[in-house]
Scaffold this motif. Structure first.
Motif, PDB file in Angstrom:
ATOM      1  N   ARG A  76      62.852  21.941 -34.691  1.00 36.25           N
ATOM      2  CA  ARG A  76      62.614  22.992 -35.678  1.00 36.25           C
ATOM      3  C   ARG A  76      62.098  22.423 -36.992  1.00 36.25           C
ATOM      4  NH1 ARG A  76      67.828  24.884 -33.988  1.00 36.25           N
ATOM      5  NH2 ARG A  76      68.669  24.187 -35.995  1.00 36.25           N
ATOM      6  N   PHE A  77      62.627  21.263 -37.368  1.00 32.44           N
ATOM      7  CA  PHE A  77      62.295  20.657 -38.651  1.00 32.44           C
ATOM      8  C   PHE A  77      60.816  20.325 -38.762  1.00 32.44           C
ATOM      9  CE2 PHE A  77      62.665  17.032 -41.753  1.00 32.44           C
ATOM     10  CZ  PHE A  77      63.213  17.762 -42.798  1.00 32.44           C
ATOM     11  N   ILE A  78      60.208  19.872 -37.657  1.00 26.79           N
ATOM     12  CA  ILE A  78      58.784  19.514 -37.687  1.00 26.79           C
ATOM     13  C   ILE A  78      57.923  20.525 -36.932  1.00 26.79           C
ATOM     14  CG2 ILE A  78      59.270  17.048 -37.963  1.00 26.79           C
ATOM     15  CD1 ILE A  78      58.615  16.723 -34.947  1.00 26.79           C
ATOM     16  N   ASN A  79      58.560  21.587 -36.422  1.00 30.10           N
ATOM     17  CA  ASN A  79      57.885  22.651 -35.676  1.00 30.10           C
ATOM     18  C   ASN A  79      57.164  22.134 -34.437  1.00 30.10           C
ATOM     19  OD1 ASN A  79      57.237  25.367 -35.164  1.00 30.10           O
ATOM     20  ND2 ASN A  79      55.219  25.126 -36.106  1.00 30.10           N
ATOM     21  N   ALA A  80      57.825  21.276 -33.674  1.00 26.31           N
ATOM     22  CA  ALA A  80      57.318  20.931 -32.348  1.00 26.31           C
ATOM     23  C   ALA A  80      57.490  22.141 -31.442  1.00 26.31           C
ATOM     24  CB  ALA A  80      58.082  19.733 -31.784  1.00 26.31           C
ATOM     25  N   SER A  81      56.682  22.229 -30.402  1.00 30.80           N
ATOM     26  CA  SER A  81      56.734  23.410 -29.542  1.00 30.80           C
ATOM     27  C   SER A  81      57.884  23.343 -28.542  1.00 30.80           C
ATOM     28  CB  SER A  81      55.405  23.578 -28.797  1.00 30.80           C
ATOM     29  OG  SER A  81      55.156  22.463 -27.955  1.00 30.80           O
ATOM     30  N   SER A  82      58.412  22.127 -28.304  1.00 38.75           N
ATOM     31  CA  SER A  82      59.470  21.978 -27.306  1.00 38.75           C
ATOM     32  C   SER A  82      60.276  20.715 -27.609  1.00 38.75           C
ATOM     33  CB  SER A  82      58.860  21.865 -25.902  1.00 38.75           C
ATOM     34  OG  SER A  82      59.810  21.425 -24.959  1.00 38.75           O
ATOM     35  N   PRO A 204      60.509  12.916 -45.117  1.00 37.79           N
ATOM     36  CA  PRO A 204      61.652  13.113 -46.020  1.00 37.79           C
ATOM     37  C   PRO A 204      61.344  13.948 -47.252  1.00 37.79           C
ATOM     38  CG  PRO A 204      61.355  10.792 -45.438  1.00 37.79           C
ATOM     39  CD  PRO A 204      60.127  11.509 -45.027  1.00 37.79           C
ATOM     40  N   HIS A 205      60.059  14.158 -47.548  1.00 41.52           N
ATOM     41  CA  HIS A 205      59.687  14.643 -48.872  1.00 41.52           C
ATOM     42  C   HIS A 205      58.880  15.943 -48.896  1.00 41.52           C
ATOM     43  CE1 HIS A 205      61.022  10.738 -50.361  1.00 41.52           C
ATOM     44  NE2 HIS A 205      60.289  10.176 -49.409  1.00 41.52           N
ATOM     45  N   MET A 206      58.446  16.432 -47.750  1.00 42.47           N
ATOM     46  CA  MET A 206      57.620  17.642 -47.726  1.00 42.47           C
ATOM     47  C   MET A 206      57.753  18.338 -46.383  1.00 42.47           C
ATOM     48  SD  MET A 206      53.825  15.859 -47.343  1.00 42.47           S
ATOM     49  CE  MET A 206      54.053  14.817 -48.774  1.00 42.47           C
ATOM     50  N   SER A 207      57.442  19.608 -46.348  1.00 40.05           N
ATOM     51  CA  SER A 207      57.500  20.363 -45.096  1.00 40.05           C
ATOM     52  C   SER A 207      56.412  19.869 -44.143  1.00 40.05           C
ATOM     53  CB  SER A 207      57.310  21.859 -45.376  1.00 40.05           C
ATOM     54  OG  SER A 207      58.362  22.362 -46.161  1.00 40.05           O
ATOM     55  N   ILE A 208      56.791  19.603 -42.907  1.00 38.54           N
ATOM     56  CA  ILE A 208      55.853  19.105 -41.903  1.00 38.54           C
ATOM     57  C   ILE A 208      55.808  20.068 -40.733  1.00 38.54           C
ATOM     58  CG2 ILE A 208      55.349  17.243 -40.268  1.00 38.54           C
ATOM     59  CD1 ILE A 208      54.906  16.498 -43.217  1.00 38.54           C
ATOM     60  N   ASP A 209      54.591  20.430 -40.348  1.00 33.51           N
ATOM     61  CA  ASP A 209      54.357  21.284 -39.188  1.00 33.51           C
ATOM     62  C   ASP A 209      53.379  20.549 -38.284  1.00 33.51           C
ATOM     63  OD1 ASP A 209      53.430  23.162 -37.337  1.00 33.51           O
ATOM     64  OD2 ASP A 209      53.616  24.837 -38.717  1.00 33.51           O
ATOM     65  N   VAL A 210      53.885  19.888 -37.251  1.00 31.92           N
ATOM     66  CA  VAL A 210      53.013  19.053 -36.435  1.00 31.92           C
ATOM     67  C   VAL A 210      51.980  19.875 -35.682  1.00 31.92           C
ATOM     68  CG1 VAL A 210      54.624  17.138 -36.209  1.00 31.92           C
ATOM     69  CG2 VAL A 210      54.753  19.042 -34.580  1.00 31.92           C
ATOM     70  N   GLN A 211      52.308  21.123 -35.385  1.00 30.22           N
ATOM     71  CA  GLN A 211      51.324  21.958 -34.692  1.00 30.22           C
ATOM     72  C   GLN A 211      50.189  22.352 -35.623  1.00 30.22           C
ATOM     73  OE1 GLN A 211      52.784  24.801 -31.588  1.00 30.22           O
ATOM     74  NE2 GLN A 211      54.775  24.461 -32.567  1.00 30.22           N
ATOM     75  N   ASP A 212      50.517  22.648 -36.879  1.00 29.17           N
ATOM     76  CA  ASP A 212      49.460  22.975 -37.838  1.00 29.17           C
ATOM     77  C   ASP A 212      48.588  21.758 -38.137  1.00 29.17           C
ATOM     78  OD1 ASP A 212      48.198  24.744 -39.925  1.00 29.17           O
ATOM     79  OD2 ASP A 212      49.000  23.168 -41.233  1.00 29.17           O
ATOM     80  N   LEU A 213      49.218  20.581 -38.268  1.00 28.05           N
ATOM     81  CA  LEU A 213      48.456  19.356 -38.511  1.00 28.05           C
ATOM     82  C   LEU A 213      47.618  18.975 -37.297  1.00 28.05           C
ATOM     83  CD1 LEU A 213      51.177  17.174 -40.294  1.00 28.05           C
ATOM     84  CD2 LEU A 213      49.237  18.341 -41.369  1.00 28.05           C
ATOM     85  N   ASP A 214      48.021  19.453 -36.127  1.00 25.40           N
ATOM     86  CA  ASP A 214      47.392  19.118 -34.847  1.00 25.40           C
ATOM     87  C   ASP A 214      47.458  17.622 -34.573  1.00 25.40           C
ATOM     88  OD1 ASP A 214      46.298  19.808 -32.438  1.00 25.40           O
ATOM     89  OD2 ASP A 214      44.219  19.874 -33.152  1.00 25.40           O
ATOM     90  N   ALA A 215      48.562  16.994 -34.990  1.00 25.12           N
ATOM     91  CA  ALA A 215      48.780  15.579 -34.679  1.00 25.12           C
ATOM     92  C   ALA A 215      49.132  15.446 -33.207  1.00 25.12           C
ATOM     93  CB  ALA A 215      49.904  15.016 -35.541  1.00 25.12           C
ATOM     94  N   LEU A 234      59.779   9.884 -32.337  1.00 20.26           N
ATOM     95  CA  LEU A 234      58.384   9.977 -31.940  1.00 20.26           C
ATOM     96  C   LEU A 234      58.140  11.379 -31.415  1.00 20.26           C
ATOM     97  CD1 LEU A 234      55.537   8.956 -31.238  1.00 20.26           C
ATOM     98  CD2 LEU A 234      56.460   8.186 -29.025  1.00 20.26           C
ATOM     99  N   TYR A 235      57.301  12.121 -32.115  1.00 22.99           N
ATOM    100  CA  TYR A 235      56.803  13.394 -31.581  1.00 22.99           C
ATOM    101  C   TYR A 235      55.501  13.106 -30.851  1.00 22.99           C
ATOM    102  CZ  TYR A 235      53.715  17.422 -31.477  1.00 22.99           C
ATOM    103  OH  TYR A 235      52.815  18.370 -31.071  1.00 22.99           O
ATOM    104  N   GLY A 236      55.336  13.726 -29.701  1.00 20.55           N
ATOM    105  CA  GLY A 236      54.077  13.630 -28.978  1.00 20.55           C
ATOM    106  C   GLY A 236      53.785  14.928 -28.254  1.00 20.55           C
ATOM    107  N   LYS A 237      52.539  15.289 -28.160  1.00 19.63           N
ATOM    108  CA  LYS A 237      52.177  16.472 -27.382  1.00 19.63           C
ATOM    109  C   LYS A 237      52.570  16.248 -25.920  1.00 19.63           C
ATOM    110  CE  LYS A 237      48.302  17.994 -30.274  1.00 19.63           C
ATOM    111  NZ  LYS A 237      46.841  18.175 -30.368  1.00 19.63           N
ATOM    112  N   LYS A 238      53.174  17.261 -25.334  1.00 19.01           N
ATOM    113  CA  LYS A 238      53.683  17.139 -23.971  1.00 19.01           C
ATOM    114  C   LYS A 238      52.586  16.734 -22.986  1.00 19.01           C
ATOM    115  CE  LYS A 238      56.421  19.601 -20.488  1.00 19.01           C
ATOM    116  NZ  LYS A 238      55.525  19.326 -19.350  1.00 19.01           N
TER     117      LYS A 238
END
Length: 406
Positions: A76-82, A204-215, A234-238
């Motif tokens: 939830r914190f980084i908005n990963a999809s799963s 640690p310092h700003m809101s992160i949305d990995v889906q919006d960043l498309d990392a 480590l977040y990674g696309k499934k």
């Protein structure tokens, strides 16, 4: 933000160092820990210390629930999809190495390109140096502007159809530069490359949305975000992680083991060999709760104001050289005339002020800056303008101590 109330939550801040109240300005190296995190670790070890995923007894079930609950908090914190896309590691370094070895080894060949920048932390340079040597690929660098920023025009010129991996830090631990990683990811994807983001100084310092960043991959550490040491993510696309092989083999990550071959568990566990970092993950979950309750947007705003105030006040000192762009994250890297940063930091420590001195695990960037080392004051949610006033007073004391160089 009620900074006074926040400071009360951090026991380590309420002490004297060398006869002075502590001013802690080294959060980019590691942040301090709030009592809620400390208590959560104590609760785990006192109340339900057990291995996870293996036992059916009560303690094992509770430990598993807390461990996997922490994974959901990260998601939830980084908005990963799963939660399948959230892998617990020992930290940012391990996360980057996992991608370099697993994805890089399978997808790089002679003539391919890996793109990074001269501002990267060593942990986002050395893994790529090693993997290109192994695969015959080439390592290329996006050039920096004089103020330490990146132009998208240079990104477009550096990334080519031969590029397979782009790996860029989100925020520089030296310059405070906030890199346009969303735009860089778009350019990388247009050329068929994947994008890894080193988020050690951003999460640690700003809101992160990995889906919006498309990392495609995003790495960060718990100890820089009020959590315990020895745990990271480590977040990674499934779609990518599914195709990647584990880099550490043993218990926990297996499905079936035969005499001459084995199969792996599904995501995310195939990348978490051995007894996982249970206490660290539980503590990281508590840190996420703490930061979420305060608000990442509020934290970022607070830190940017502190950085602006620090630059304003420090610039009044003769001989002060500040590095990095005007628009920056919450840190200031500097030198004071010909005073060596280690000497400067020693004088400040005598005044109870903790700053960083050295090359900050960024030797290529030091050479780009044409210095051997710098001092760095980094701010977090518990710092105040009074801390910066103490820093400036300590720098004035340093000037008086080394008066012959001014």
């Amino acid at each position: 933000m009620d900074v006074k109330a926040i400071r009360e939550a951090f026991p380590v801040l309420h002490q004297e160092v060398n006869g002075h109240p502590l001013v802690y300005l080294d959060s980019s190296a590691t942040s301090q820990k709030p009592i809620k995190v400390i208590e959560k670790l104590d609760e785990y070890y006192r109340g339900y210390n057990s291995n996870v995923h293996r036992g059916v007894h009560t303690l094992g079930t509770r430990a598993t629930d807390e461990y996997e609950g922490a994974r959901e908090k990260v998601r939830r914190f980084i908005n990963a999809s799963s939660t399948e896309e959230v892998i617990f590691t020992r930290g940012t370094t391990t996360a980057i190495n996992t991608v370099a070895v697993s994805y890089g080894r399978a997808n790089l060949s002679e003539g391919d390109e890996v793109i990074i920048t001269p501002m990267e932390h060593h942990s986002n340079i050395i893994p790529w140096q090693q993997i290109v040597k192994e695969t015959g690929a080439n390592l290329k660098y996006i050039p920096l502007q004089p103020d330490g920023t990146i132009r998208i025009e240079d990104v477009k010129e550096t990334i080519t159809p031969k590029t397979k991996i782009v790996a860029v830090m989100h925020v520089s631990n030296v310059l405070g530069t906030i890199n346009p990683v969303k735009e860089i990811a778009r350019v990388a994807h247009e050329q068929g490359a994947v994008m890894l983001v080193d988020g050690a100084q951003s999460v640690p310092h700003m809101s992160i949305d990995v889906q919006d960043l498309d990392a495609d991959f995003y790495a960060f550490s718990g100890h820089k975000m009020c959590g315990p040491t020895g745990v990271g993510v480590l977040y990674g696309k499934k779609s990518l992680l599914d195709k990647m092989e584990p880099v550490e083999f043993g218990g926990e990550m297996i499905d079936f083991v035969n005499l001459y071959d084995s199969t792996w568990k599904e995501l995310p566990w195939k990348f978490e060999g051995g007894t996982p970092i249970i206490a660290g993950a539980v503590g990281l979950g508590a840190a996420i709760d703490f930061l979420t309750n305060i608000g990442l947007d509020e934290i970022r705003d607070h830190e940017e104001k502190l950085a602006a105030y620090a630059i304003q006040e420090m610039s009044k000192l003769d001989g002060m050289k500040i590095y990095g762009p005007d628009q920056r994250a919450g840190l200031v890297t500097f030198n004071l005339a010909d005073v060596h940063p280690h000497d400067l930091a020693t004088v400040l420590d005598a005044e109870g002020i903790a700053v960083r001195a050295g090359h900050h695990c960024a030797q290529p960037l030091m050479r780009w800056l044409d210095v051997s080392a710098t001092a760095r004051a980094s701010f977090y949610l518990y710092n105040t303008e009074e801390d910066i006033d103490r820093l400036v007073a300590g720098l004035q004391t340093t000037k008086e101590y080394f008066g012959d160089v001014f």
